[in-house]
Design a protein around this motif. Structure first.
Motif, mmCIF file in Angstrom:
data_model
loop_
_atom_site.group_PDB
_atom_site.id
_atom_site.type_symbol
_atom_site.label_atom_id
_atom_site.label_comp_id
_atom_site.label_asym_id
_atom_site.label_seq_id
_atom_site.Cartn_x
_atom_site.Cartn_y
_atom_site.Cartn_z
ATOM 1 N N HIS A 198 26.058 35.439 36.069
ATOM 2 C CA HIS A 198 26.565 34.219 36.179
ATOM 3 C C HIS A 198 27.764 34.080 37.028
ATOM 4 O O HIS A 198 28.152 32.953 37.569
ATOM 5 C CB HIS A 198 26.507 33.705 34.625
ATOM 6 N N PHE A 199 28.435 35.302 36.984
ATOM 7 C CA PHE A 199 29.403 35.384 38.014
ATOM 8 C C PHE A 199 29.240 35.014 39.388
ATOM 9 O O PHE A 199 30.007 34.085 39.985
ATOM 10 C CB PHE A 199 30.384 36.722 37.786
ATOM 11 N N LYS A 200 28.248 35.605 39.771
ATOM 12 C CA LYS A 200 27.880 35.216 41.193
ATOM 13 C C LYS A 200 27.004 33.871 41.343
ATOM 14 O O LYS A 200 27.655 33.223 42.553
ATOM 15 C CB LYS A 200 26.718 36.437 41.551
ATOM 16 N N GLU A 201 26.515 33.582 40.429
ATOM 17 C CA GLU A 201 26.002 32.082 40.432
ATOM 18 C C GLU A 201 27.156 31.090 40.573
ATOM 19 O O GLU A 201 27.089 30.011 41.220
ATOM 20 C CB GLU A 201 25.089 32.016 39.476
ATOM 21 N N ALA A 202 28.042 31.437 39.624
ATOM 22 C CA ALA A 202 29.226 30.390 39.575
ATOM 23 C C ALA A 202 29.903 30.265 40.898
ATOM 24 O O ALA A 202 30.277 29.148 41.403
ATOM 25 C CB ALA A 202 30.077 30.642 38.452
ATOM 26 N N SER A 203 30.311 31.277 41.401
ATOM 27 C CA SER A 203 30.877 31.433 42.746
ATOM 28 C C SER A 203 30.284 30.904 43.910
ATOM 29 O O SER A 203 30.703 30.066 44.700
ATOM 30 C CB SER A 203 31.263 33.082 43.049
ATOM 31 N N LEU A 204 28.980 30.941 44.027
ATOM 32 C CA LEU A 204 28.133 30.433 45.048
ATOM 33 C C LEU A 204 27.949 29.004 44.837
ATOM 34 O O LEU A 204 27.924 28.098 45.701
ATOM 35 C CB LEU A 204 26.542 31.218 45.122
ATOM 36 N N LEU A 206 30.189 26.949 43.552
ATOM 37 C CA LEU A 206 31.607 26.364 43.974
ATOM 38 C C LEU A 206 31.836 26.405 45.620
ATOM 39 O O LEU A 206 32.872 26.040 45.921
ATOM 40 C CB LEU A 206 32.672 27.136 43.424
ATOM 41 N N GLY A 207 30.410 26.941 46.346
ATOM 42 C CA GLY A 207 30.849 26.820 47.857
ATOM 43 C C GLY A 207 31.437 28.212 48.494
ATOM 44 O O GLY A 207 31.435 28.137 49.656
ATOM 45 N N ALA A 208 31.578 29.159 47.691
ATOM 46 C CA ALA A 208 31.810 30.590 48.373
ATOM 47 C C ALA A 208 30.796 31.036 49.209
ATOM 48 O O ALA A 208 29.536 31.001 48.656
ATOM 49 C CB ALA A 208 32.223 31.547 47.070
ATOM 50 N N THR A 209 31.373 31.744 50.090
ATOM 51 C CA THR A 209 30.074 32.626 51.018
ATOM 52 C C THR A 209 29.566 33.844 50.282
ATOM 53 O O THR A 209 30.240 34.202 49.080
ATOM 54 C CB THR A 209 30.818 32.756 52.286
ATOM 55 N N ARG A 210 28.758 34.277 50.897
ATOM 56 C CA ARG A 210 28.126 35.600 50.014
ATOM 57 C C ARG A 210 29.039 36.551 50.122
ATOM 58 O O ARG A 210 29.433 37.262 48.972
ATOM 59 C CB ARG A 210 26.988 36.031 50.769
ATOM 60 N N TRP A 211 29.869 36.890 51.285
ATOM 61 C CA TRP A 211 30.989 37.811 51.261
ATOM 62 C C TRP A 211 32.275 37.407 50.339
ATOM 63 O O TRP A 211 32.796 38.581 49.654
ATOM 64 C CB TRP A 211 31.357 38.133 52.782
ATOM 65 N N GLN A 212 32.616 36.361 50.511
ATOM 66 C CA GLN A 212 33.637 36.065 49.701
ATOM 67 C C GLN A 212 33.145 36.408 47.841
ATOM 68 O O GLN A 212 33.833 36.623 47.393
ATOM 69 C CB GLN A 212 33.807 34.429 49.483
ATOM 70 N N THR A 213 31.943 36.028 47.775
ATOM 71 C CA THR A 213 31.428 36.321 46.430
ATOM 72 C C THR A 213 31.517 37.649 46.289
ATOM 73 O O THR A 213 32.034 38.191 45.127
ATOM 74 C CB THR A 213 30.122 35.764 46.247
ATOM 75 N N VAL A 214 31.069 38.545 47.050
ATOM 76 C CA VAL A 214 30.906 40.059 46.891
ATOM 77 C C VAL A 214 32.469 40.645 46.824
ATOM 78 O O VAL A 214 32.501 41.513 45.846
ATOM 79 C CB VAL A 214 30.190 40.762 47.985
ATOM 80 N N SER A 215 33.461 40.149 47.668
ATOM 81 C CA SER A 215 34.689 40.817 47.779
ATOM 82 C C SER A 215 35.488 40.267 46.692
ATOM 83 O O SER A 215 36.576 40.964 46.370
ATOM 84 C CB SER A 215 35.422 40.526 49.176
ATOM 85 N N ARG A 216 35.516 39.145 46.229
ATOM 86 C CA ARG A 216 36.596 38.632 45.227
ATOM 87 C C ARG A 216 36.115 38.171 43.981
ATOM 88 O O ARG A 216 36.797 38.127 43.121
ATOM 89 C CB ARG A 216 37.067 37.009 45.973
ATOM 90 N N VAL A 217 34.798 38.549 43.787
ATOM 91 C CA VAL A 217 34.352 38.219 42.278
ATOM 92 C C VAL A 217 33.547 39.644 42.109
ATOM 93 O O VAL A 217 34.050 39.964 40.849
ATOM 94 C CB VAL A 217 33.171 36.955 42.531
ATOM 95 N N ILE A 218 32.581 39.987 42.667
ATOM 96 C CA ILE A 218 31.819 41.091 42.240
ATOM 97 C C ILE A 218 32.358 42.465 42.345
ATOM 98 O O ILE A 218 32.653 43.300 41.249
ATOM 99 C CB ILE A 218 30.345 41.192 43.035
ATOM 100 N N LEU A 219 33.001 42.658 43.318
ATOM 101 C CA LEU A 219 33.884 43.741 43.415
ATOM 102 C C LEU A 219 35.172 43.917 42.289
ATOM 103 O O LEU A 219 35.485 45.012 41.781
ATOM 104 C CB LEU A 219 34.467 43.922 44.893
ATOM 105 N N ARG A 220 35.714 42.790 42.314
ATOM 106 C CA ARG A 220 36.936 42.803 41.438
ATOM 107 C C ARG A 220 36.314 43.025 39.866
ATOM 108 O O ARG A 220 37.120 43.554 39.093
ATOM 109 C CB ARG A 220 37.613 41.217 41.369
ATOM 110 N N SER A 221 35.229 42.399 39.488
ATOM 111 C CA SER A 221 34.721 42.625 38.366
ATOM 112 C C SER A 221 34.300 44.086 37.957
ATOM 113 O O SER A 221 34.143 44.589 36.824
ATOM 114 C CB SER A 221 33.556 41.801 37.956
ATOM 115 N N ALA A 222 33.832 44.763 39.017
ATOM 116 C CA ALA A 222 33.209 46.155 38.975
ATOM 117 C C ALA A 222 34.385 47.059 39.253
ATOM 118 O O ALA A 222 33.927 48.146 39.167
ATOM 119 C CB ALA A 222 32.227 46.091 39.975
ATOM 120 N N THR A 223 35.611 46.641 39.385
ATOM 121 C CA THR A 223 36.690 47.566 39.771
ATOM 122 C C THR A 223 36.920 48.900 38.788
ATOM 123 O O THR A 223 36.906 50.039 39.078
ATOM 124 C CB THR A 223 38.135 46.871 39.959
ATOM 125 N N PRO A 224 36.919 48.610 37.529
ATOM 126 C CA PRO A 224 36.851 49.697 36.753
ATOM 127 C C PRO A 224 35.690 50.778 36.561
ATOM 128 O O PRO A 224 35.993 51.812 36.659
ATOM 129 C CB PRO A 224 36.746 48.998 35.091
#
Length: 317
Positions: A198-204, A206-224
């Motif tokens: 749902h992180f990815k679905e919420a980002s998309l 809200l109008g974010a592109t796929r790369w914005q979703t990957v770089s600002r949502v998925i990668l930040r969540s997976a940082t640990p």
């Protein structure tokens, strides 16, 4: 009379049923106790083996300072390594180990993260079919094969590009880069897949592109998880011996640059342990190097646990 016989038969049947149930419960209890006993025995053996290894390496490693009366400060900061002459400065090997480890992690991390993003977000099906066998193949190759490839390919290539002998930290970095890449990639893939959908679905949404979703949502969540993967890769690189020994040059001197021959803790151990006598200063000095390796392994494990715990608290919030 017939009713009395029927009641007796019914009581007998009930008694047999209770006996069968009691026997079954007793048998299940015995099996449960046996299973727990075997599990506890295996756990006890593992704990005993680990504790014995820790005690053995520690007792051997501190003999340099207790029996041979060598200063710990001189051992850690000295730059001359000649145990036969009483000089056991371990700083060149420590610097060489950390230089190779950090350089390999710096080079491998972007490739590993990029590969993991391709396998999970850009082309999951094709990426899994194409890259997963490659990663498994890299994991299964023995370290001596990596060493021979480095000796036959990397060392001559570096000699033709930068000059010198070709042996050095940068050659070892390229070999370790290939060796730690599968570890970091596999763990990064698991971390990216563990991000809630749902992180990815919420980002998309809200109008974010796929790369914005990957770089600002998925990668930040997976940082640990990505940091944990990098730490595991560094631990793998720090403890590698044979492949590094074949391409680094095994010169127990302070490295001046990335292309000068150097030595690591593991390469010095593998080359020197067979030429020493137990109980002598050269042998005790090598055990002290092994103790440093053990402490660094414990440090990497503790760091992984701290990062994982902080990542768990972050997701809970």
């Amino acid at each position: 009379m017939e009713q009395t016989n029927f009641q007796l038969k019914q009581q007998k049947t009930q008694s047999n049923d209770w006996s069968a149930r009691l026997h079954h419960a007793t048998r299940a209890t015995r099996e449960d106790w046996l299973g727990k006993s075997i599990s506890y025995l295996c756990i006890g053996v593992i704990i005993l083996v680990v504790a014995s290894m820790l005690w053995f390496i520690t007792s051997k490693g501190i003999a340099t300072f207790t029996q041979n009366h060598v200063s710990l400060g001189k051992f850690l900061t000295g730059t001359n390594w000649a145990p036969d002459q009483g000089k056991i400065g371990a700083l060149p090997m420590i610097v060489g180990s950390f230089a190779v480890t950090f350089a390999a992690a710096i080079v491998a991390t972007p490739f590993a993260v990029g590969t993991a993003i391709f396998m999970t977000e850009i082309s999951p099906n094709k990426g899994r079919k194409l890259l997963q066998p490659v990663i498994e193949l890299l994991v299964g190759i023995p370290s001596v094969v990596y060493g021979f490839i480095g000796l036959a390919v990397v060392v001559p290539f570096m000699r033709s590009i930068v000059g010198g002998s070709g042996f050095g930290i940068i050659s070892a970095t390229f070999v370790l880069f290939v060796m730690v890449l599968p570890t970091i990639t596999s763990m990064t893939v698991d971390s990216l897949r563990a991000v809630p959908r749902h992180f990815k679905e919420a980002s998309l949404a809200l109008g974010a592109t796929r790369w914005q979703t990957v770089s600002r949502v998925i990668l930040r969540s997976a940082t640990p998880g990505i940091l944990t993967a990098v730490i595991f890769g560094m631990a793998r690189a720090f403890g590698e011996a044979l492949a590094v020994q074949m391409v680094i040059g095994n010169a127990a001197i302070m490295p001046k640059n990335l292309i000068s021959p150097a030595s690591t803790l593991t390469s010095q151990l593998t080359t020197g342990i067979g030429d020493t006598i137990d109980g002598t200063l050269p042998n005790n000095a090598l055990w002290s190097l092994a103790l440093i390796l053990l402490l660094m392994s414990l440090f990497f494990n503790a760091l992984v646990r701290v990062i994982a715990k902080r990542g768990q608290l972050k997701h809970e919030r």
